[in-house]
Design a protein around this motif. Structure first.
Motif, PDB file in Angstrom:
ATOM      1  N   THR A  99       0.817  -1.221   0.000  1.00 40.39           N
ATOM      2  CA  THR A  99       0.000   0.000   0.000  1.00 40.39           C
ATOM      3  C   THR A  99       0.847   1.265   0.000  1.00 40.39           C
ATOM      4  O   THR A  99       0.304   2.368   0.156  1.00 40.39           O
ATOM      5  CB  THR A  99      -0.932   0.039   1.232  1.00 40.39           C
ATOM      6  OG1 THR A  99      -0.144   0.086   2.421  1.00 40.39           O
ATOM      7  CG2 THR A  99      -1.856  -1.166   1.257  1.00 40.39           C
TER       8      THR A  99
ATOM      9  N   GLY B 214       2.052   4.130  -1.407  1.00 40.65           N
ATOM     10  CA  GLY B 214       1.669   4.852  -2.608  1.00 40.65           C
ATOM     11  C   GLY B 214       2.831   5.484  -3.348  1.00 40.65           C
ATOM     12  O   GLY B 214       2.825   5.560  -4.585  1.00 40.65           O
TER      13      GLY B 214
ATOM     14  N   LEU C 279      -6.236   1.338  -2.061  1.00 35.61           N
ATOM     15  CA  LEU C 279      -7.043   2.507  -1.703  1.00 35.61           C
ATOM     16  C   LEU C 279      -8.162   2.157  -0.732  1.00 35.61           C
ATOM     17  O   LEU C 279      -8.677   3.043  -0.033  1.00 35.61           O
ATOM     18  CB  LEU C 279      -7.644   3.139  -2.963  1.00 35.61           C
ATOM     19  CG  LEU C 279      -6.735   4.061  -3.773  1.00 35.61           C
ATOM     20  CD1 LEU C 279      -7.425   4.498  -5.054  1.00 35.61           C
ATOM     21  CD2 LEU C 279      -6.335   5.295  -2.962  1.00 35.61           C
ATOM     22  N   GLU C 280      -8.532   0.894  -0.672  1.00 35.80           N
ATOM     23  CA  GLU C 280      -9.604   0.474   0.229  1.00 35.80           C
ATOM     24  C   GLU C 280      -9.096   0.150   1.625  1.00 35.80           C
ATOM     25  O   GLU C 280      -9.900  -0.118   2.527  1.00 35.80           O
ATOM     26  CB  GLU C 280     -10.319  -0.770  -0.348  1.00 35.80           C
ATOM     27  CG  GLU C 280     -11.019  -0.528  -1.677  1.00 35.80           C
ATOM     28  CD  GLU C 280     -12.097   0.537  -1.570  1.00 35.80           C
ATOM     29  OE1 GLU C 280     -12.830   0.530  -0.560  1.00 35.80           O
ATOM     30  OE2 GLU C 280     -12.180   1.386  -2.480  1.00 35.80           O
TER      31      GLU C 280
ATOM     32  N   LEU D 207      -4.973   3.437   5.524  1.00 36.59           N
ATOM     33  CA  LEU D 207      -4.182   4.148   4.516  1.00 36.59           C
ATOM     34  C   LEU D 207      -4.125   5.634   4.854  1.00 36.59           C
ATOM     35  O   LEU D 207      -5.163   6.279   5.071  1.00 36.59           O
ATOM     36  CB  LEU D 207      -4.835   3.963   3.136  1.00 36.59           C
ATOM     37  CG  LEU D 207      -4.009   4.429   1.938  1.00 36.59           C
ATOM     38  CD1 LEU D 207      -2.812   3.522   1.714  1.00 36.59           C
ATOM     39  CD2 LEU D 207      -4.880   4.468   0.678  1.00 36.59           C
ATOM     40  N   ASP D 208      -2.907   6.180   4.908  1.00 36.26           N
ATOM     41  CA  ASP D 208      -2.829   7.608   5.214  1.00 36.26           C
ATOM     42  C   ASP D 208      -3.003   8.428   3.933  1.00 36.26           C
ATOM     43  O   ASP D 208      -2.951   7.906   2.817  1.00 36.26           O
ATOM     44  CB  ASP D 208      -1.540   7.967   5.957  1.00 36.26           C
ATOM     45  CG  ASP D 208      -0.277   7.837   5.126  1.00 36.26           C
ATOM     46  OD1 ASP D 208      -0.330   8.041   3.897  1.00 36.26           O
ATOM     47  OD2 ASP D 208       0.783   7.554   5.716  1.00 36.26           O
ATOM     48  N   GLU D 209      -3.196   9.735   4.117  1.00 37.72           N
ATOM     49  CA  GLU D 209      -3.550  10.588   2.989  1.00 37.72           C
ATOM     50  C   GLU D 209      -2.433  10.681   1.958  1.00 37.72           C
ATOM     51  O   GLU D 209      -2.679  10.772   0.753  1.00 37.72           O
ATOM     52  CB  GLU D 209      -3.911  11.989   3.493  1.00 37.72           C
ATOM     53  CG  GLU D 209      -4.577  12.843   2.436  1.00 37.72           C
ATOM     54  CD  GLU D 209      -5.110  14.139   3.012  1.00 37.72           C
ATOM     55  OE1 GLU D 209      -4.396  15.148   2.937  1.00 37.72           O
ATOM     56  OE2 GLU D 209      -6.245  14.117   3.539  1.00 37.72           O
TER      57      GLU D 209
ATOM     58  N   ASP E  93      -0.206   8.346   1.128  1.00 40.88           N
ATOM     59  CA  ASP E  93      -0.284   7.154   0.278  1.00 40.88           C
ATOM     60  C   ASP E  93      -1.467   7.264  -0.689  1.00 40.88           C
ATOM     61  O   ASP E  93      -1.370   6.879  -1.858  1.00 40.88           O
ATOM     62  CB  ASP E  93      -0.441   5.897   1.131  1.00 40.88           C
ATOM     63  CG  ASP E  93       0.852   5.470   1.793  1.00 40.88           C
ATOM     64  OD1 ASP E  93       1.909   5.597   1.151  1.00 40.88           O
ATOM     65  OD2 ASP E  93       0.820   5.027   2.955  1.00 40.88           O
ATOM     66  N   ARG E  94      -2.562   7.820  -0.194  1.00 45.26           N
ATOM     67  CA  ARG E  94      -3.769   7.907  -1.004  1.00 45.26           C
ATOM     68  C   ARG E  94      -3.552   8.773  -2.247  1.00 45.26           C
ATOM     69  O   ARG E  94      -3.880   8.375  -3.357  1.00 45.26           O
ATOM     70  CB  ARG E  94      -4.931   8.450  -0.158  1.00 45.26           C
ATOM     71  CG  ARG E  94      -6.277   8.405  -0.846  1.00 45.26           C
ATOM     72  CD  ARG E  94      -7.389   8.780   0.127  1.00 45.26           C
ATOM     73  NE  ARG E  94      -7.463   7.853   1.243  1.00 45.26           N
ATOM     74  CZ  ARG E  94      -8.032   6.650   1.194  1.00 45.26           C
ATOM     75  NH1 ARG E  94      -8.597   6.243   0.065  1.00 45.26           N
ATOM     76  NH2 ARG E  94      -8.059   5.867   2.250  1.00 45.26           N
TER      77      ARG E  94
ATOM     78  N   ASP F  92      -3.562   7.794  -6.234  1.00 47.99           N
ATOM     79  CA  ASP F  92      -4.435   8.428  -7.226  1.00 47.99           C
ATOM     80  C   ASP F  92      -3.652   8.863  -8.456  1.00 47.99           C
ATOM     81  O   ASP F  92      -4.088   8.636  -9.596  1.00 47.99           O
ATOM     82  CB  ASP F  92      -5.153   9.629  -6.606  1.00 47.99           C
ATOM     83  CG  ASP F  92      -6.416   9.227  -5.856  1.00 47.99           C
ATOM     84  OD1 ASP F  92      -7.163   8.395  -6.378  1.00 47.99           O
ATOM     85  OD2 ASP F  92      -6.645   9.748  -4.747  1.00 47.99           O
TER      86      ASP F  92
ATOM     87  N   HIS G  18      -9.146  10.118 -11.085  1.00 45.75           N
ATOM     88  CA  HIS G  18      -8.053   9.908 -10.125  1.00 45.75           C
ATOM     89  C   HIS G  18      -7.068  11.077 -10.143  1.00 45.75           C
ATOM     90  O   HIS G  18      -6.570  11.491  -9.085  1.00 45.75           O
ATOM     91  CB  HIS G  18      -7.343   8.590 -10.416  1.00 45.75           C
ATOM     92  CG  HIS G  18      -8.076   7.392  -9.895  1.00 45.75           C
ATOM     93  ND1 HIS G  18      -8.159   7.092  -8.558  1.00 45.75           N
ATOM     94  CD2 HIS G  18      -8.783   6.423 -10.549  1.00 45.75           C
ATOM     95  CE1 HIS G  18      -8.871   5.985  -8.385  1.00 45.75           C
ATOM     96  NE2 HIS G  18      -9.263   5.561  -9.582  1.00 45.75           N
TER      97      HIS G  18
ATOM     98  N   GLU H 260      -8.728  13.804  -8.092  1.00 42.29           N
ATOM     99  CA  GLU H 260      -8.744  13.529  -6.654  1.00 42.29           C
ATOM    100  C   GLU H 260      -7.345  13.651  -6.054  1.00 42.29           C
ATOM    101  O   GLU H 260      -7.170  14.213  -4.963  1.00 42.29           O
ATOM    102  CB  GLU H 260      -9.312  12.133  -6.394  1.00 42.29           C
ATOM    103  CG  GLU H 260      -9.349  11.715  -4.931  1.00 42.29           C
ATOM    104  CD  GLU H 260     -10.255  12.588  -4.060  1.00 42.29           C
ATOM    105  OE1 GLU H 260     -10.236  12.396  -2.825  1.00 42.29           O
ATOM    106  OE2 GLU H 260     -10.983  13.449  -4.595  1.00 42.29           O
TER     107      GLU H 260
END
Length: 604
Positions: free
Chosen positions: A230, A232, A258-259, A263-265, A267-268, A272, A291, A294
């Protein structure tokens, strides 16, 4: 204790004896240990002094106020930490543990100069305090002073050669000064002993990419993801290779990441951006743009950026850098002709120009050097918002000697990047477009190349790009368009007041007729034609930017019109670009009319 302090000035050895008696009676008295350290150091007993100084630090951290301040720092309650530390240091100004905490607070607030001063004071009081030296190395690295950071890290590694944190930071700093092979060796040594570190694998992959070992870079990134699926930033690093296409399995893995509940922001938004690139390559444009949008929304929310500051800077430059002002000061500054500045918008083809020029026998390629913006920032002082009287207005008050000194300082700062004896070198920091006037004053014989690309192609490429640092304008379509417009406006001004001093390379023309454009470029630089410039993709050199893989291939039109697939969702960008888009590849007529004055050439 008061008597012992007085003795410290008169008889350090006797003061040390008295301090020893105090610490025997009160071993938890940090002030007594500090006094003992000072007395022993004054008496020339350095080893015992270091032991006393370190004991003072160990004891002082048990102070309830410092313990509470440390907890506040750990929790991110910076205002609370500051309220506790300031009165403590007023009472105990030589408490090294408290000084280091205050330095950490300053660094977190972005006051890196203050953090450096505090850490140097801590090391003056306790030279053997390794954590403060480690913090200082990090602060120097964050201030783009990697050579100094390496010096600090060498001292730390001399005492603890296997420390992985210090090894990692040294490898990163070596990468900043172009010592890539040494950096790779350190990463390999660290990973041999500590293989389960995904971020170290990622950093290793970055350097492998820089030196052109593409497949090894991909393998390093994949190894990182096998440990932390995960993460990112690693997914984005893979996508950011540009020539790598992520497949459906990768898309599924990123969507699953992403699910994740935890997950921290950061990485999010990295995921994206990576998903946007993967889905675009797969032809799923609507999902790709969703994506991208976002990722940009999340990234923009985390940064401070004010487009008014950029527009105001351009206004002040137009007011200051008139034709008469530049003509009057044209012979001042450092006369060295070494630098070739390649500037403009990011993602406008500057790396391609750099690679072409670095293939010439007389030109050395370096990287995006931070030195000119650092000089500009220093000249501007500590103001958060530029005002009249700050930068660039302050340049009018500098003497010829001061301007020359700044040019010489720039050359001294960048010398660490030069690895050959070629007479010219490239500084490829795109954002230096904002400092064309500074370049003209401090380095009048430097050459300036403006790398320009179609406004929609360039801006959309920025919108799809997550930048590791800086480029705060790139995460909103309207702000992107306004930034591009300000850039064009300022360069149009310099075209008018010092015609012929900036050479423009339009990316699309370079792609369509490379030989003609390369010949024009070399003629501007007063360099003989070199056929290797046409075979730039064969040149083996380190390239650190996002385009590193693209410039290792022959020129092609891939990506030139990619923005057209997304044109229906780029209306905010089009509106913000306004007359710049309508006039492309020229500039708006009203900007040309504005400078109704004789055209003069100011090349020294």
């Amino acid at each position: 204790m008061v008597h012992a302090r007085r003795l410290l000035r008169e008889d350090p050895r006797l003061a040390a004896l008295q301090a020893r008696e105090i610490v025997r009676a009160a071993p938890a008295d940090a002030e007594a240990w500090r006094l003992l350290g000072r007395a022993l150091r004054a008496a020339g007993e350095q080893q015992d002094a270091e032991a006393a100084e370190l004991e003072a630090i160990a004891v002082s951290v048990h102070d309830p106020r410092l313990f509470e301040a440390a907890s506040a720092l750990l929790d991110g309650r910076l205002a609370v930490a500051e309220r506790l530390l300031r009165p403590h240091l007023k009472e105990k100004p030589t408490d090294v543990a408290a000084i280091r905490m205050m330095a950490e607070l300053a660094a977190r607030l972005g006051r890196l100069g203050d953090a450096e001063a505090l850490l140097r004071r801590a090391l003056e009081l306790a030279p053997a305090f390794a954590p403060a030296r480690s913090n200082l190395a990090t602060v120097l690295y964050r201030q783009n002073r990697p050579a100094e950071a390496v010096e600090m890290l060498d001292l730390l590694l001399g005492a603890d050669p296997a420390n992985p944190a210090h090894q990692n930071l040294k490898a990163a700093a070596l990468g900043r000064i172009g010592s890539y092979e040494e950096a790779l060796g350190i990463y390999e040594q660290v990973l041999a002993g500590h293989p389960a570190q995904p971020k170290v694998w990622m950093s290793y992959g970055h350097v492998l990419k820089t030196v052109g070992r593409r497949d090894d870079s991909i393998a390093a990134y994949r190894r990182a993801l096998s440990i932390a699926p995960t993460l990112g930033e690693v997914w984005w690093s893979l996508a950011n290779l540009k020539t790598v296409r992520l497949g459906e399995e990768d898309v599924a893995a990123m969507e699953a990441a992403l699910e994740a509940d935890d997950l921290d922001e950061e990485d999010r938004f990295h995921l994206d951006f990576a998903l946007g690139k993967a889905l675009e390559d797969l032809g799923r444009d609507a999902s790709a743009f969703a994506h991208y949008a976002e990722g940009n929304r999340l990234r923009r929310a985390r940064i401070e950026y004010d487009p008014d500051e950029v527009s105001g800077h351009v206004d002040r430059c137009e007011a200051l850098f008139t034709a008469d002002f530049l003509e009057a000061r044209g012979a001042e500054g450092c006369p060295a002709p070494d630098p070739i500045f390649v500037l403009g918008m990011p993602r406008a083809g500057s790396t391609l120009i750099e690679q072409i020029l670095a293939s010439h026998s007389e030109v050395e390629g370096t990287m995006e050097l931070p030195d000119l913006p650092a000089l500009a920032k220093r000249l501007g002082g500590t103001r958060q918002r530029p005002e009249r009287g700050g930068y660039p207005d302050c340049l009018a008050r500098l003497s010829a000697e001061e301007l020359r000194g700044l040019g010489e300082e720039y050359l001294a700062r960048t010398r660490v990047q030069r690895k050959t004896d070629r007479p010219f070198f490239i500084d490829k920091m795109p954002n230096n477009w904002a400092h064309v006037g500074l370049i003209r004053l401090i380095l009048p014989n430097a050459r300036i190349i403006d790398a320009r690309r179609h406004p929609l192609a360039c801006c959309f490429s920025n919108f799809k790009q997550h930048f590791a640092r800086g480029q705060g304008f790139a995460y909103d379509q309207r702000e992107l368009g306004r930034y591009y417009r300000d850039y064009v406006r300022l360069l149009a001004h310099f075209d008018a007041v010092m015609p012929g001093h900036v050479h423009r390379v339009l990316h699309e023309r370079l792609i369509d007729d490379p030989e003609a454009e390369i010949r024009r470029l070399l003629a501007f630089l007063d360099l003989p034609f070199d056929g290797r410039c046409l075979r730039f993709h064969e040149t083996e050199r380190a390239v650190r930017t996002a385009s590193s893989e693209q410039v290792r291939r022959p020129i092609n039109r891939e990506g030139v019109d990619q923005w057209r697939r997304f044109e229906p969702v780029l209306e905010p960008l089009k509106e913000a670009l306004g007359p710049v888009l309508a006039a492309w590849p020229a500039v708006p007529g009203e900007w040309q009319m504005k400078h109704n004055q004789p055209r003069r050439s100011f090349r020294p």
